[in-house]
Design a protein around this motif. Sequence first.
Motif, PDB file in Angstrom:
ATOM      1  N   ASP A  45       0.820  -1.210   0.000  1.00 34.52           N
ATOM      2  CA  ASP A  45       0.000   0.000   0.000  1.00 34.52           C
ATOM      3  C   ASP A  45       0.849   1.253   0.000  1.00 34.52           C
ATOM      4  OD1 ASP A  45      -2.178  -1.658   0.031  1.00 34.52           O
ATOM      5  OD2 ASP A  45      -2.509  -1.504   2.213  1.00 34.52           O
ATOM      6  N   GLU A  46       1.943   1.231   0.759  1.00 33.72           N
ATOM      7  CA  GLU A  46       2.841   2.392   0.786  1.00 33.72           C
ATOM      8  C   GLU A  46       3.482   2.613  -0.590  1.00 33.72           C
ATOM      9  OE1 GLU A  46       5.628   1.683   3.853  1.00 33.72           O
ATOM     10  OE2 GLU A  46       4.216   2.075   5.511  1.00 33.72           O
ATOM     11  N   ASN A  47       3.911   1.519  -1.236  1.00 36.04           N
ATOM     12  CA  ASN A  47       4.532   1.658  -2.556  1.00 36.04           C
ATOM     13  C   ASN A  47       3.536   2.179  -3.592  1.00 36.04           C
ATOM     14  OD1 ASN A  47       6.913   0.671  -1.487  1.00 36.04           O
ATOM     15  ND2 ASN A  47       6.501  -1.439  -2.090  1.00 36.04           N
ATOM     16  N   ILE A  48       2.288   1.708  -3.526  1.00 41.42           N
ATOM     17  CA  ILE A  48       1.272   2.184  -4.474  1.00 41.42           C
ATOM     18  C   ILE A  48       1.031   3.670  -4.291  1.00 41.42           C
ATOM     19  CG2 ILE A  48      -1.187   2.048  -5.033  1.00 41.42           C
ATOM     20  CD1 ILE A  48      -1.070  -0.930  -4.589  1.00 41.42           C
ATOM     21  N   ALA A  49       0.930   4.110  -3.033  1.00 42.82           N
ATOM     22  CA  ALA A  49       0.709   5.537  -2.777  1.00 42.82           C
ATOM     23  C   ALA A  49       1.897   6.378  -3.240  1.00 42.82           C
ATOM     24  CB  ALA A  49       0.442   5.757  -1.285  1.00 42.82           C
ATOM     25  N   ARG A  50       3.104   5.876  -3.004  1.00 44.01           N
ATOM     26  CA  ARG A  50       4.294   6.637  -3.400  1.00 44.01           C
ATOM     27  C   ARG A  50       4.415   6.741  -4.920  1.00 44.01           C
ATOM     28  NH1 ARG A  50       9.216   4.716  -4.717  1.00 44.01           N
ATOM     29  NH2 ARG A  50       8.635   2.640  -3.931  1.00 44.01           N
ATOM     30  N   ILE A  51       4.233   5.623  -5.622  1.00 47.39           N
ATOM     31  CA  ILE A  51       4.391   5.639  -7.079  1.00 47.39           C
ATOM     32  C   ILE A  51       3.247   6.407  -7.738  1.00 47.39           C
ATOM     33  CG2 ILE A  51       4.528   4.163  -9.118  1.00 47.39           C
ATOM     34  CD1 ILE A  51       5.844   2.051  -7.378  1.00 47.39           C
ATOM     35  N   THR A  52       2.037   6.326  -7.158  1.00 46.72           N
ATOM     36  CA  THR A  52       0.925   7.126  -7.699  1.00 46.72           C
ATOM     37  C   THR A  52       1.217   8.609  -7.574  1.00 46.72           C
ATOM     38  OG1 THR A  52      -0.642   5.363  -7.099  1.00 46.72           O
ATOM     39  CG2 THR A  52      -1.550   7.548  -7.538  1.00 46.72           C
ATOM     40  N   SER A  53       1.798   9.019  -6.447  1.00 44.27           N
ATOM     41  CA  SER A  53       2.155  10.432  -6.279  1.00 44.27           C
ATOM     42  C   SER A  53       3.226  10.847  -7.281  1.00 44.27           C
ATOM     43  CB  SER A  53       2.635  10.679  -4.847  1.00 44.27           C
ATOM     44  OG  SER A  53       1.626  10.319  -3.905  1.00 44.27           O
ATOM     45  N   GLU A  54       4.200   9.953  -7.535  1.00 47.25           N
ATOM     46  CA  GLU A  54       5.235  10.265  -8.520  1.00 47.25           C
ATOM     47  C   GLU A  54       4.639  10.430  -9.921  1.00 47.25           C
ATOM     48  OE1 GLU A  54       8.103   7.187  -8.297  1.00 47.25           O
ATOM     49  OE2 GLU A  54       8.844   7.736  -6.300  1.00 47.25           O
ATOM     50  N   ASN A  55       3.719   9.547 -10.281  1.00 50.19           N
ATOM     51  CA  ASN A  55       3.099   9.655 -11.605  1.00 50.19           C
ATOM     52  C   ASN A  55       2.260  10.922 -11.727  1.00 50.19           C
ATOM     53  OD1 ASN A  55       4.255   7.192 -12.222  1.00 50.19           O
ATOM     54  ND2 ASN A  55       2.409   6.017 -11.738  1.00 50.19           N
ATOM     55  N   LEU A  56       1.535  11.282 -10.672  1.00 45.52           N
ATOM     56  CA  LEU A  56       0.757  12.517 -10.719  1.00 45.52           C
ATOM     57  C   LEU A  56       1.659  13.742 -10.799  1.00 45.52           C
ATOM     58  CD1 LEU A  56      -2.178  11.935  -8.185  1.00 45.52           C
ATOM     59  CD2 LEU A  56      -2.343  12.295 -10.653  1.00 45.52           C
ATOM     60  N   ALA A  57       2.813  13.668 -10.134  1.00 49.93           N
ATOM     61  CA  ALA A  57       3.753  14.792 -10.205  1.00 49.93           C
ATOM     62  C   ALA A  57       4.300  14.957 -11.625  1.00 49.93           C
ATOM     63  CB  ALA A  57       4.895  14.584  -9.212  1.00 49.93           C
ATOM     64  N   LYS A  58       4.464  13.829 -12.344  1.00 47.12           N
ATOM     65  CA  LYS A  58       4.916  13.925 -13.732  1.00 47.12           C
ATOM     66  C   LYS A  58       3.821  14.494 -14.630  1.00 47.12           C
ATOM     67  CE  LYS A  58       8.136  10.045 -13.323  1.00 47.12           C
ATOM     68  NZ  LYS A  58       8.461   8.678 -13.801  1.00 47.12           N
ATOM     69  N   MET A  59       2.554  14.152 -14.341  1.00 45.24           N
ATOM     70  CA  MET A  59       1.457  14.671 -15.156  1.00 45.24           C
ATOM     71  C   MET A  59       1.195  16.150 -14.881  1.00 45.24           C
ATOM     72  SD  MET A  59      -1.245  11.528 -14.816  1.00 45.24           S
ATOM     73  CE  MET A  59      -0.708   9.833 -15.044  1.00 45.24           C
ATOM     74  N   TYR A  60       1.377  16.566 -13.639  1.00 47.22           N
ATOM     75  CA  TYR A  60       1.155  17.964 -13.249  1.00 47.22           C
ATOM     76  C   TYR A  60       2.455  18.512 -12.671  1.00 47.22           C
ATOM     77  CZ  TYR A  60      -3.836  16.932 -13.678  1.00 47.22           C
ATOM     78  OH  TYR A  60      -5.077  16.564 -14.155  1.00 47.22           O
ATOM     79  N   PRO A  61       3.382  18.963 -13.514  1.00 52.87           N
ATOM     80  CA  PRO A  61       4.667  19.480 -12.991  1.00 52.87           C
ATOM     81  C   PRO A  61       4.491  20.698 -12.089  1.00 52.87           C
ATOM     82  CG  PRO A  61       4.768  19.086 -15.373  1.00 52.87           C
ATOM     83  CD  PRO A  61       3.337  18.989 -14.985  1.00 52.87           C
ATOM     84  N   GLU A  62       3.445  21.497 -12.333  1.00 49.21           N
ATOM     85  CA  GLU A  62       3.243  22.700 -11.529  1.00 49.21           C
ATOM     86  C   GLU A  62       2.383  22.448 -10.305  1.00 49.21           C
ATOM     87  OE1 GLU A  62       1.591  25.575 -14.104  1.00 49.21           O
ATOM     88  OE2 GLU A  62       3.365  25.687 -15.416  1.00 49.21           O
ATOM     89  N   GLY A  63       2.040  21.206 -10.049  1.00 44.27           N
ATOM     90  CA  GLY A  63       1.233  20.887  -8.883  1.00 44.27           C
ATOM     91  C   GLY A  63      -0.181  20.482  -9.259  1.00 44.27           C
ATOM     92  N   VAL A  64      -0.766  19.608  -8.454  1.00 46.77           N
ATOM     93  CA  VAL A  64      -2.133  19.153  -8.699  1.00 46.77           C
ATOM     94  C   VAL A  64      -3.089  20.293  -8.386  1.00 46.77           C
ATOM     95  CG1 VAL A  64      -3.884  17.449  -8.057  1.00 46.77           C
ATOM     96  CG2 VAL A  64      -1.465  16.791  -8.113  1.00 46.77           C
ATOM     97  N   PRO A  65      -4.030  20.596  -9.294  1.00 48.00           N
ATOM     98  CA  PRO A  65      -4.962  21.707  -9.024  1.00 48.00           C
ATOM     99  C   PRO A  65      -5.837  21.427  -7.813  1.00 48.00           C
ATOM    100  CG  PRO A  65      -5.636  20.455 -10.965  1.00 48.00           C
ATOM    101  CD  PRO A  65      -4.276  19.963 -10.592  1.00 48.00           C
TER     102      PRO A  65
END
Length: 428
Positions: A149-169
Amino acid sequence: MSVCRPARCLFSKATATSLPRPPPQRSFHASASRPARKRRPHYPSIKAEDLKLLNQASEAEYPKFDTSETTLLEKKYTRAQIAAIKAAESTIDARDVLTQGQRRTDPWRLNYEDDLAEVDPVTDRPEKLTGDDIKGSKNFRLANDVQRDENIARITSENLAKMYPEGVPEGALDNQEAGRLKSSTEAAFSQAVLDPRVSYTSNNPAALESLGDERHSIVAPDLPRVENRMARQTRRLSTEEEEDPRQKRLLQYLGWEKQKLRSIRVKTLVVHGVTNQTRMGKIRSLYYLTIAGNQDGLLGVGEGKSVEPEEGRKQSVMSAIRNMRPVPRYENRTTFGDLEQKVGATKVQLFSRPPGFGLRVQHLIFELARAAGLQDLSAKTPRSRNKMNVIKATWEALTSQKLPDEIARARGKKLVDVRKVYYGGAIH
């Protein structure tokens, strides 16, 4: 048969002969004989003035690298790559590129604005690494539920950071932005679940990161991320779809949007082959008759004919949508009284019916009534039942109804007098 001509032909082919040479034959052509013609060059000659202009244009379009640009290139490329670039520039003449080269417009063209500094997953072969490149221990073990669960949360955050370089709205978002954020979150979560770094863990961080590095994995390379160029090229938005020029002209003519055009009910009812006799022979083509309606009082009929099946059907569909006309409906369910229309040898009789009666008609009139939004109707076709004439007669009968208010206005009376129904409910 004389043997003089064959003998002369045979003796003329001999290498050494004592026969006299025949006199030169007279030429009956106005142009000079082939030996007398001058040899034409394969390429047109270029004048000195044109050559100077061509050199200036090639130097302006494809300039050579100066010392400062070469210094910048050394920071980005290796020595072997710089040597290859110089060798290519010395081999390819800029004038040939200017006169003979052209940019490709097909979908599989290369990206000319690419500096080739990054590895492209479509055209390049990525670099592969072995286990010797991993420093330290290379042992792995299965992760437990908490670590997973920790790895899924961490990698999901990394992928979202790549999709939104300026931050999640954050904050209040409109429907479009909320839908885009939801789809991006689902994509990031799906990629995280399939990532091998979720199922395994290791004491060596370098070994754990090698599981998600496509250079180490040959069997299961890393899934294409949403932000890379391959995904951008293969993903086509709805606003970037290729439009049919006929559909584009139709939308401009009607003033509609694509969403409204998709809501139109379209059905092809008649398809048969036709033959056109011309001086070149018989030309066979297909004929299509299509109806279109919005199921709320609009109905159209269109025809199309073409040698290509898809082309003829598109013509009939666009013609049917363009020919849509309003259909008057009593209580939005049936016609205003009984109707009768004749086209050719076909006669169609339509009868209005009370609520709940349904559409008790033949299948062609049923499709027309359903496309127009009629619910209670009965019909008769006492004479010819030609499909094309039945459809056209029904369409003309539905769209050319005489409304009660028009009849009252023509007679100079009130609407209640025409309908013979007064406010008290008594029938006159």
